[in-house]
Structure formats: C-alpha cells, structure tokens
Motif scaffolding. Structure first.
Motif, PDB file in Angstrom:
ATOM      1  N   ALA A  26      21.729  51.735  12.591  1.00 46.57           N
ATOM      2  CA  ALA A  26      23.117  51.608  12.125  1.00 46.57           C
ATOM      3  C   ALA A  26      23.549  52.817  11.307  1.00 46.57           C
ATOM      4  O   ALA A  26      24.733  53.174  11.315  1.00 46.57           O
ATOM      5  N   ALA A  27      22.604  53.454  10.639  1.00 41.96           N
ATOM      6  CA  ALA A  27      22.910  54.648   9.841  1.00 41.96           C
ATOM      7  C   ALA A  27      22.927  55.918  10.688  1.00 41.96           C
ATOM      8  O   ALA A  27      23.123  57.008  10.158  1.00 41.96           O
ATOM      9  N   GLY A  28      22.717  55.757  11.993  1.00 36.24           N
ATOM     10  CA  GLY A  28      22.806  56.906  12.890  1.00 36.24           C
ATOM     11  C   GLY A  28      21.498  57.617  13.188  1.00 36.24           C
ATOM     12  O   GLY A  28      21.500  58.675  13.819  1.00 36.24           O
ATOM     13  N   HIS A  29      20.383  57.045  12.768  1.00 37.54           N
ATOM     14  CA  HIS A  29      19.089  57.675  13.015  1.00 37.54           C
ATOM     15  C   HIS A  29      18.560  57.301  14.395  1.00 37.54           C
ATOM     16  O   HIS A  29      18.895  56.247  14.941  1.00 37.54           O
ATOM     17  N   THR A  30      17.723  58.148  14.942  1.00 37.83           N
ATOM     18  CA  THR A  30      16.990  57.862  16.165  1.00 37.83           C
ATOM     19  C   THR A  30      15.680  57.207  15.737  1.00 37.83           C
ATOM     20  O   THR A  30      14.976  57.738  14.878  1.00 37.83           O
ATOM     21  N   VAL A  31      15.371  56.054  16.329  1.00 39.97           N
ATOM     22  CA  VAL A  31      14.229  55.263  15.869  1.00 39.97           C
ATOM     23  C   VAL A  31      13.266  55.003  17.016  1.00 39.97           C
ATOM     24  O   VAL A  31      13.681  54.712  18.144  1.00 39.97           O
ATOM     25  N   GLY A  32      11.976  55.106  16.696  1.00 40.81           N
ATOM     26  CA  GLY A  32      10.927  54.779  17.650  1.00 40.81           C
ATOM     27  C   GLY A  32       9.952  53.799  17.030  1.00 40.81           C
ATOM     28  O   GLY A  32       9.816  53.726  15.814  1.00 40.81           O
ATOM     29  N   LEU A  33       9.277  53.040  17.888  1.00 43.26           N
ATOM     30  CA  LEU A  33       8.221  52.130  17.460  1.00 43.26           C
ATOM     31  C   LEU A  33       7.002  52.414  18.319  1.00 43.26           C
ATOM     32  O   LEU A  33       7.062  52.361  19.550  1.00 43.26           O
ATOM     33  N   LEU A  34       5.885  52.703  17.668  1.00 40.91           N
ATOM     34  CA  LEU A  34       4.613  52.956  18.334  1.00 40.91           C
ATOM     35  C   LEU A  34       3.747  51.712  18.216  1.00 40.91           C
ATOM     36  O   LEU A  34       3.420  51.279  17.105  1.00 40.91           O
ATOM     37  N   SER A  35       3.409  51.099  19.354  1.00 37.12           N
ATOM     38  CA  SER A  35       2.549  49.920  19.372  1.00 37.12           C
ATOM     39  C   SER A  35       1.978  49.769  20.777  1.00 37.12           C
ATOM     40  O   SER A  35       2.355  50.515  21.693  1.00 37.12           O
ATOM     41  N   SER A  36       1.113  48.817  20.974  1.00 36.66           N
ATOM     42  CA  SER A  36       0.431  48.641  22.252  1.00 36.66           C
ATOM     43  C   SER A  36       1.380  48.326  23.398  1.00 36.66           C
ATOM     44  O   SER A  36       2.339  47.567  23.235  1.00 36.66           O
ATOM     45  N   ALA A  37       1.057  48.887  24.564  1.00 38.05           N
ATOM     46  CA  ALA A  37       1.884  48.678  25.753  1.00 38.05           C
ATOM     47  C   ALA A  37       2.009  47.200  26.097  1.00 38.05           C
ATOM     48  O   ALA A  37       3.084  46.728  26.453  1.00 38.05           O
ATOM     49  N   GLY A  38       0.939  46.458  25.961  1.00 31.66           N
ATOM     50  CA  GLY A  38       0.937  45.053  26.341  1.00 31.66           C
ATOM     51  C   GLY A  38       1.827  44.169  25.495  1.00 31.66           C
ATOM     52  O   GLY A  38       2.099  43.031  25.863  1.00 31.66           O
ATOM     53  N   PHE A  39       2.314  44.685  24.375  1.00 31.68           N
ATOM     54  CA  PHE A  39       3.152  43.875  23.485  1.00 31.68           C
ATOM     55  C   PHE A  39       4.640  44.158  23.680  1.00 31.68           C
ATOM     56  O   PHE A  39       5.476  43.460  23.138  1.00 31.68           O
ATOM     57  N   ARG A  40       4.963  45.135  24.465  1.00 32.74           N
ATOM     58  CA  ARG A  40       6.363  45.531  24.643  1.00 32.74           C
ATOM     59  C   ARG A  40       7.238  44.384  25.147  1.00 32.74           C
ATOM     60  O   ARG A  40       8.308  44.122  24.599  1.00 32.74           O
ATOM     61  N   ALA A  41       6.806  43.713  26.187  1.00 31.53           N
ATOM     62  CA  ALA A  41       7.612  42.624  26.761  1.00 31.53           C
ATOM     63  C   ALA A  41       7.761  41.469  25.776  1.00 31.53           C
ATOM     64  O   ALA A  41       8.793  40.809  25.736  1.00 31.53           O
ATOM     65  N   THR A  42       6.752  41.249  24.956  1.00 31.06           N
ATOM     66  CA  THR A  42       6.768  40.153  23.994  1.00 31.06           C
ATOM     67  C   THR A  42       7.747  40.408  22.856  1.00 31.06           C
ATOM     68  O   THR A  42       8.467  39.517  22.441  1.00 31.06           O
ATOM     69  N   ILE A  43       7.782  41.621  22.353  1.00 36.39           N
ATOM     70  CA  ILE A  43       8.594  41.938  21.166  1.00 36.39           C
ATOM     71  C   ILE A  43       9.931  42.587  21.519  1.00 36.39           C
ATOM     72  O   ILE A  43      10.852  42.630  20.703  1.00 36.39           O
ATOM     73  N   GLY A  44      10.060  43.058  22.735  1.00 37.80           N
ATOM     74  CA  GLY A  44      11.229  43.840  23.133  1.00 37.80           C
ATOM     75  C   GLY A  44      12.577  43.208  22.838  1.00 37.80           C
ATOM     76  O   GLY A  44      13.510  43.893  22.429  1.00 37.80           O
ATOM     77  N   THR A  45      12.699  41.896  22.999  1.00 35.87           N
ATOM     78  CA  THR A  45      13.997  41.251  22.757  1.00 35.87           C
ATOM     79  C   THR A  45      14.344  41.196  21.276  1.00 35.87           C
ATOM     80  O   THR A  45      15.497  40.978  20.927  1.00 35.87           O
TER      81      THR A  45
END
Length: 116
Positions: A26-45
């Motif tokens: 919201a403040a205009g920053h570009t944000v990334g999250l580094l975590s395991s590939a297998g968790f992407r579908a679980t947390i993505g929403t």
C-alpha cells in the motif's frame, strides 16, 4: 523500495507477516516472500496479489524428518535440540543455496545505506 520477507512454510510463520506485506504494498513498495515451493498454493490466497512468491527450500515434513534423524528424537515429541535443528540446522542446510540464489536474483534493497 524492494522488501523481501522470508518465512518458514507454515501459517503461524507467514500469516503474521501478511499485514506488514499489505502495508508495504500500500505504501508503494515492491514486496517478495521467500518460502518453500510446496506452500505457495496453500498460502497464496492470503497474500496480496502484488507479492512475488520466491520458491525455495524444503517443506516442513522434509526438514523435520531430517532434524529427527540428526538428533535421534521422535518428531512428535520434539526436544529443544530438535527444535533448534529444525529451524537452525536442517531447514537451513536443505534450502540455503536455493534461497540465497533466489534472493540474489530478486534483488531486495539493501537495509544498510551505501551497501551494495
């Protein structure tokens, strides 16, 4: 600014970061999250759609099993030594190279002024 968050692939580790990521987006920053590939579908929403998900490292079942093997303890009755091995040993050993590579390619801004 480019901000990279890193978290163990588990709801209790990532969900507390979501409000911070939302605020950064919201403040205009570009944000990334580094975590395991297998968790992407679980947390993505749960993540803001603008967050880049960088896939790296093992899932909890893999690094916990490795920690149990290394410590000789039961995964379902963890000792302090095993917890240390889960978060400071096996998880790091099984994902450090991949994680550092992904983070380096994503190129978060340095937290130290003048540091490259």
């Amino acid at each position: 600014m480019r901000l990279l968050f890193s978290a163990t692939p588990a709801f209790g580790h990532i969900l507390p970061l979501v409000p911070l990521m939302r605020a950064a987006v919201a403040a205009g920053h570009t944000v990334g999250l580094l975590s395991s590939a297998g968790f992407r579908a679980t947390i993505g929403t749960e993540l803001p759609p603008e967050v880049d998900y960088l896939e790296a490292g093992a899932m909890p079942d893999v690094f916990s099993t490795e920690a149990a093997r290394r410590t000789g303890t039961d995964i379902y009755q963890p000792t302090p030594a095993m917890i240390g091995e889960i978060f400071g040993g096996a998880r790091v050993d099984l994902g450090i190279e991949e994680s550092l590579g992904r983070a380096a390619r994503w190129r978060a801004d340095s937290p130290v002024p003048g540091r490259q």
